[in-house]
Design a protein around this motif. Structure first.
Motif, PDB file in Angstrom:
ATOM      1  N   PRO A  95       0.833  -5.419  -6.413  1.00  0.00           N
ATOM      2  CA  PRO A  95      -0.004  -4.227  -6.222  1.00  0.00           C
ATOM      3  C   PRO A  95      -1.117  -4.150  -7.258  1.00  0.00           C
ATOM      4  O   PRO A  95      -0.966  -4.606  -8.397  1.00  0.00           O
ATOM      5  N   ARG A 416      -4.966  -6.193   0.844  1.00  0.00           N
ATOM      6  CA  ARG A 416      -3.955  -5.238   0.393  1.00  0.00           C
ATOM      7  C   ARG A 416      -4.464  -3.821   0.575  1.00  0.00           C
ATOM      8  O   ARG A 416      -5.622  -3.530   0.290  1.00  0.00           O
ATOM      9  N   HIS A 418      -4.518   0.277  -0.089  1.00  0.00           N
ATOM     10  CA  HIS A 418      -4.310   1.207  -1.191  1.00  0.00           C
ATOM     11  C   HIS A 418      -4.638   2.614  -0.727  1.00  0.00           C
ATOM     12  O   HIS A 418      -5.650   2.841  -0.070  1.00  0.00           O
TER      13      HIS A 418
END
Length: 458
Positions: A95, A416, A418
């Motif tokens: 992350p 990714r 978020h």
């Protein structure tokens, strides 16, 4: 009994040049550890030449290149370590974490903005015609006014394009400001400024000087794209048609100087099926690239010094296989210029060779958009991009990294998702103003009254 003297490990006996060469291959964490190992390694790495060389290596393949001349050894070290950390984070599978700050709000909203190479200085032009520079390395960034401008009829010149002088010492850039819409039979101005780094004074780090003013008196028209260089300004104009004539588009090129009477201009042939969005940019070798949803055009600039005659010659015209939704700015490298675009869920790269005889090439890549949601805003870097979506009015931004390989189409892409909560709610981002992947910094456009938000990768 006498205690034997401690001996330096054999590794430390290597010549300093060889030690520094080995250190060049270390990652961010290993550099930190090695620097803390002993005084000998700490002193060996405390070299401006070492950190400058490492900083240049970090920027290999990236464009534009950060202007780091004038940095001390300590500043070079901090910038390089931060860049190595950002690259490691972006390429990892874990992350991502960001630190968030707010730039002090101004009444006017930023229309165009840019992070200067290096990611420290944030330049923006607002809808009231004011231009600001902000030092984002400050904990509480405060905008400094550079200049303000209005049109001849009192309307602000709130649109702009910039050109970075990569070879200048210290850092300087140029900016052209203008009105987006032009009215019938009303003269309109294009004002070109040079902005220079003024030195160490924190109160006035940059100074703006107006270089030239270009006057136009066209039919009613709108400017959809523009580009600026050290000698030229070009913009794409779509004029209103009448009952007998459809909307038409054209490129208008100006060669400017500090003497307003030395202007030369040229107009392209009428462009078939002009569309938006589009991207306009200068290429090495006195060329202009122009990309729309339908085609890629490359023009050659011809200028006769004796007659001051200026002309545009089309040398390449390549059709798009698909209509892209978003374009990147150009990334100019040694032998080629690259642009990224997104069509539906897919990423592709457009390559324009600096050999003028070679036509542009389009490389298709794989899916980059998660969950089949087309982003509202996209900001590209050379190897990473930020995609902003607002599902159910909750801002979500995705960080995608990509790397193209031979053969064409063999690209590695990772993305990714978020979600970021914002307090107060009016600070939720409405768009992306700037992104510098070298240090992992994003500037989001805030809602009215909330200020723009800076997010730094940590």
């Amino acid at each position: 009994m006498y205690m034997s003297k401690l001996r330096m490990p054999p590794f430390c006996l290597l010549p300093l040049e060889l030690l520094l060469e080995i250190f060049m291959y270390l990652d961010y964490r290993s550099l930190i550890d090695m620097r803390l190992t002993c005084k000998w390694f700490h002193n060996a790495m405390d070299s401006q030449h070492f950190w400058r060389t490492l900083a240049s290596d970090v920027q290999t393949g990236l464009a534009p290149v950060a202007q780091l001349d004038g940095y001390s050894s300590e500043e070079l070290m901090r910038w390089t370590l931060r860049s190595l950390r950002a690259r490691a984070c972006l390429n990892s599978s874990g992350p991502l974490r960001f630190r968030s700050r707010v730039i002090a709000s101004k009444v006017a909203r930023a229309n165009k903005a840019e992070l200067l190479p290096g990611g420290r200085w944030f330049f923006s032009v607002h809808d009231n015609g004011s231009a600001f520079i902000v030092d984002l390395d400050q904990e509480q960034p405060q905008p400094q006014l550079l200049f303000t401008n209005t049109s001849s009829i009192g309307r602000p010149l709130g649109e702009s394009c910039t050109w970075i002088d990569g070879g200048s010492l210290p850092l300087s850039f140029r900016v052209a400001v203008y009105s987006w819409e032009m009215e019938v039979n009303r003269k309109t101005r294009i004002c070109i400024y040079r902005v220079d780094n003024a030195g160490e004074d924190p109160n006035t780090p940059f100074v703006a000087t107006r270089l030239s003013v270009i006057w136009e008196n066209p039919r009613r028209a709108k400017r959809y794209a523009s580009a600026l260089s050290a000698k030229y300004f070009v913009h794409y104009i779509m004029q209103d048609g009448n009952e007998e004539e459809d909307y038409v588009g054209e490129l208008r090129l100006y060669r400017y100087s500090r003497k307003t009477d030395a202007l030369a201009s040229a107009v392209s042939e009428k462009l078939i099926a002009p569309t938006w969005p589009c991207q306009l940019f200068f290429l090495p070798g006195e060329r202009i690239g122009f990309i729309t949803r339908n085609f890629i055009n490359v023009f050659s600039i011809k200028y006769n010094v004796d007659t001051a005659a200026l002309s545009l010659v089309s040398i390449h015209h390549v059709l798009h296989p698909q209509d892209p939704e978003h374009f990147s700015p150009p990334f100019i490298r040694t032998t080629q210029t690259h642009l990224m675009s997104i069509y539906e869920e897919n990423l592709r790269r457009i390559t324009i060779d600096h050999d003028a005889t070679l036509p542009p090439v389009v490389e298709e890549a794989e899916k980059v958009i998660p969950n089949q949601n087309i982003p509202d805003k996209v900001w590209f870097g050379p190897t990473a991009c930020i995609l902003l979506r607002r599902p159910f009015n909750k801002p979500v931004f995705d960080v995608a990294t990509y790397e193209f390989h031979a053969p064409p189409g063999a690209a590695r892409i990772s993305c990714r998702e978020h979600f970021q909560s914002y307090d107060p709610p009016n600070s939720q981002p409405k768009g992306i103003l700037a992104f510098d992947e070298t240090i992992g910094r994003i500037v989001f456009l805030g809602r009215s009254g909330g200020g723009n938000r800076v997010m730094d990768l940590i």
